[in-house]
Scaffold this motif. Sequence first.
Motif, mmCIF file in Angstrom:
data_model
loop_
_atom_site.group_PDB
_atom_site.id
_atom_site.type_symbol
_atom_site.label_atom_id
_atom_site.label_comp_id
_atom_site.label_asym_id
_atom_site.label_seq_id
_atom_site.Cartn_x
_atom_site.Cartn_y
_atom_site.Cartn_z
ATOM 1 N N VAL A 1 1.094 -1.140 0.129
ATOM 2 C CA VAL A 1 0.012 0.414 -0.351
ATOM 3 C C VAL A 1 1.034 1.252 0.321
ATOM 4 O O VAL A 1 2.013 0.860 0.784
ATOM 5 C CB VAL A 1 -0.986 0.480 0.888
ATOM 6 C CG1 VAL A 1 -1.814 -1.166 1.379
ATOM 7 C CG2 VAL A 1 -0.117 -0.451 2.844
ATOM 8 N N TYR A 2 0.264 2.031 -0.692
ATOM 9 C CA TYR A 2 0.701 3.371 -0.835
ATOM 10 C C TYR A 2 0.080 4.337 -0.237
ATOM 11 O O TYR A 2 -1.173 4.244 -0.558
ATOM 12 C CB TYR A 2 1.401 3.522 -2.208
ATOM 13 C CG TYR A 2 2.494 2.790 -3.155
ATOM 14 C CD1 TYR A 2 3.777 3.066 -3.285
ATOM 15 C CD2 TYR A 2 1.988 1.755 -3.141
ATOM 16 C CE1 TYR A 2 4.842 2.010 -2.608
ATOM 17 C CE2 TYR A 2 2.312 1.125 -3.371
ATOM 18 C CZ TYR A 2 3.995 0.671 -3.963
ATOM 19 O OH TYR A 2 4.620 0.143 -4.822
ATOM 20 N N THR A 3 0.238 5.146 0.151
ATOM 21 C CA THR A 3 0.072 6.765 0.603
ATOM 22 C C THR A 3 0.098 8.343 -0.147
ATOM 23 O O THR A 3 1.401 7.766 0.222
ATOM 24 C CB THR A 3 -1.260 6.893 1.023
ATOM 25 O OG1 THR A 3 -2.125 8.074 1.783
ATOM 26 C CG2 THR A 3 -0.173 7.125 2.885
ATOM 27 N N MET B 1 4.400 5.895 7.224
ATOM 28 C CA MET B 1 4.460 4.802 6.114
ATOM 29 C C MET B 1 5.701 5.512 4.789
ATOM 30 O O MET B 1 5.518 6.500 5.243
ATOM 31 C CB MET B 1 3.296 5.183 5.322
ATOM 32 C CG MET B 1 1.900 3.452 6.214
ATOM 33 S SD MET B 1 0.732 3.544 5.729
ATOM 34 C CE MET B 1 1.085 3.254 3.550
ATOM 35 N N GLY B 2 6.201 5.192 4.210
ATOM 36 C CA GLY B 2 6.658 5.316 3.379
ATOM 37 C C GLY B 2 8.516 5.778 2.737
ATOM 38 O O GLY B 2 8.834 5.821 1.901
ATOM 39 N N PRO C 1 -9.637 15.817 5.550
ATOM 40 C CA PRO C 1 -7.967 14.750 6.004
ATOM 41 C C PRO C 1 -8.404 14.740 4.353
ATOM 42 O O PRO C 1 -9.454 14.801 3.961
ATOM 43 C CB PRO C 1 -8.474 13.910 6.593
ATOM 44 C CG PRO C 1 -9.917 12.577 6.017
ATOM 45 C CD PRO C 1 -10.332 14.534 6.003
ATOM 46 N N THR C 2 -7.166 14.564 3.445
ATOM 47 C CA THR C 2 -6.978 14.449 1.713
ATOM 48 C C THR C 2 -5.417 13.670 1.990
ATOM 49 O O THR C 2 -4.858 13.829 2.598
ATOM 50 C CB THR C 2 -6.234 16.116 1.830
ATOM 51 O OG1 THR C 2 -7.694 17.299 1.914
ATOM 52 C CG2 THR C 2 -5.856 16.180 0.342
ATOM 53 N N PHE C 3 -6.337 12.800 0.796
ATOM 54 C CA PHE C 3 -5.633 11.970 0.556
ATOM 55 C C PHE C 3 -5.976 10.721 -0.310
ATOM 56 O O PHE C 3 -6.873 10.467 -0.588
ATOM 57 C CB PHE C 3 -5.211 11.268 1.790
ATOM 58 C CG PHE C 3 -6.070 9.791 1.612
ATOM 59 C CD1 PHE C 3 -6.129 8.611 1.982
ATOM 60 C CD2 PHE C 3 -7.182 10.933 3.387
ATOM 61 C CE1 PHE C 3 -7.652 8.252 1.668
ATOM 62 C CE2 PHE C 3 -8.592 9.752 3.888
ATOM 63 C CZ PHE C 3 -8.739 8.194 2.946
ATOM 64 N N VAL C 4 -4.838 10.600 -0.576
ATOM 65 C CA VAL C 4 -5.072 8.891 -2.036
ATOM 66 C C VAL C 4 -4.865 8.098 -1.592
ATOM 67 O O VAL C 4 -2.995 7.912 -1.035
ATOM 68 C CB VAL C 4 -4.367 9.349 -3.338
ATOM 69 C CG1 VAL C 4 -3.476 10.121 -3.603
ATOM 70 C CG2 VAL C 4 -5.194 8.433 -4.030
ATOM 71 N N PHE C 5 -4.808 6.536 -1.320
ATOM 72 C CA PHE C 5 -4.813 5.471 -0.968
ATOM 73 C C PHE C 5 -4.773 4.062 -1.868
ATOM 74 O O PHE C 5 -5.247 4.113 -2.866
ATOM 75 C CB PHE C 5 -5.519 4.914 0.057
ATOM 76 C CG PHE C 5 -4.394 4.020 0.707
ATOM 77 C CD1 PHE C 5 -3.501 3.610 2.188
ATOM 78 C CD2 PHE C 5 -5.759 2.888 0.898
ATOM 79 C CE1 PHE C 5 -3.572 2.748 1.969
ATOM 80 C CE2 PHE C 5 -5.576 1.456 1.430
ATOM 81 C CZ PHE C 5 -4.146 1.425 2.461
ATOM 82 N N TYR C 6 -3.279 3.786 -2.557
ATOM 83 C CA TYR C 6 -3.820 2.934 -3.227
ATOM 84 C C TYR C 6 -2.925 1.622 -2.917
ATOM 85 O O TYR C 6 -2.145 1.309 -2.089
ATOM 86 C CB TYR C 6 -2.157 3.124 -3.958
ATOM 87 C CG TYR C 6 -1.808 2.819 -5.517
ATOM 88 C CD1 TYR C 6 -2.942 1.704 -6.211
ATOM 89 C CD2 TYR C 6 -0.600 2.092 -6.304
ATOM 90 C CE1 TYR C 6 -2.754 0.934 -7.400
ATOM 91 C CE2 TYR C 6 -0.465 1.442 -7.304
ATOM 92 C CZ TYR C 6 -1.377 0.773 -8.068
ATOM 93 O OH TYR C 6 -1.525 0.248 -9.002
ATOM 94 N N ILE D 1 2.671 7.692 -10.938
ATOM 95 C CA ILE D 1 2.264 9.010 -9.118
ATOM 96 C C ILE D 1 1.120 9.907 -8.792
ATOM 97 O O ILE D 1 -0.138 9.142 -9.041
ATOM 98 C CB ILE D 1 2.131 10.524 -10.392
ATOM 99 C CG1 ILE D 1 3.364 10.359 -11.290
ATOM 100 C CG2 ILE D 1 2.594 11.946 -9.565
ATOM 101 C CD1 ILE D 1 4.880 10.115 -10.865
ATOM 102 N N LEU D 2 1.193 9.476 -7.135
ATOM 103 C CA LEU D 2 0.171 9.917 -6.249
ATOM 104 C C LEU D 2 0.061 11.380 -6.205
ATOM 105 O O LEU D 2 1.019 12.097 -5.425
ATOM 106 C CB LEU D 2 0.080 8.993 -5.227
ATOM 107 C CG LEU D 2 0.535 7.677 -5.457
ATOM 108 C CD1 LEU D 2 0.142 7.134 -3.693
ATOM 109 C CD2 LEU D 2 -1.251 6.962 -6.107
ATOM 110 N N SER D 3 -1.107 12.047 -6.046
ATOM 111 C CA SER D 3 -0.682 13.360 -5.834
ATOM 112 C C SER D 3 -2.777 13.988 -5.464
ATOM 113 O O SER D 3 -3.261 13.734 -5.877
ATOM 114 C CB SER D 3 -0.762 14.010 -6.709
ATOM 115 O OG SER D 3 -1.134 15.781 -6.346
#
Length: 348
Positions: free
Chosen positions: A41-43, A71-72, A100-105, A138-140
Amino acid sequence: LCLALLGFAEARVTFTSSEVLQASDLVNTRANFKCVNGCKVYTDSKSASLFIMEYNEQTKFESEVVKFQDMGGLIGALPEPYNLKPSKNYFIENRAEADPTFVFYAVDNNAPNFDTQVMIIDDDWGIDGDGATRMFTILSSKFDSVRYNQFDGAFQEGYPRIYSVGFDAVAEMGCQPLYQSRSQESATMAAITVFSPISTVDYGREGKHNMHVKWNKDATITQNAKSSTVYSSPGYVGCRYNSDQSYSSSKTSLQDTFTLKATSLDVNAVFHLQTADDALHLKINDDKLDFFGSPSYTKHYNTDSYDVDIKWTRKSANANFALQLDFGLGKTDDTKTTAKVDESTTSS
């Protein structure tokens, strides 16, 4: 250039081998995600209030797995994946953050392209996707759009490409690129705006190449007389099997008007717009096109100047489209219409 975009929110997007979640997916502060074969997982968030949790069916207890903050790894722009063992009971929990503001992959351990580098935009300068690997994801989530440009390298025909999905879905036949280069020269001059919190650039093969991607804070879209420009519905995904899903976005409408001198124009549109109320309105000189339905459309124009007007407003949650305009590249195809397109010629 006049670009108007207004507010909207949507839900998670599920792929064959992954899921992409955002803050709008939290229901009563929680959102589950799939990881049945184990996943990484990534965020892009470093929140101390967002957690990955797991429910234990035997003990009936919930346990904390990791904070987003932890994480990360140490290099923010090049995150290390956080590896999770197989479970059906993981979920994200927000304990205190008001907005909250995020993207979670979350990517299944059996996913294609599993070793692809994920990068995060974490400052105004942006990041370079240089090196010898074939693709980057790319995550943003800080702003509604990012811009890709400064493509450099020896690309094979039809590359580079930009997808509004993670690296796993690039391999699926049902997922198509938001942007596809028409020539080596046009790629070097392209500036492509992507209204998605996750995107993947595919160079087509390993080798020396580069691009730059950064936040597009004003959501501007530019044109070039010898390159391509792309318009899409905010939150556009681009896969046939989940065409009724969109990423969360604060935008719901798009309007742009411009005049450009160029030797030719090729229109390539793909859309899932079920009713005329959701139609994408495109006018090129005196040619009026209203796109709706779920097919694709291409058309070639051969003159020396183009007055272009684009208008779209989301009326349905599952409405989406992608439109690529290729200027000055010569005739790429005969006109093909497989769409519900209201096409008429008017004088003005």
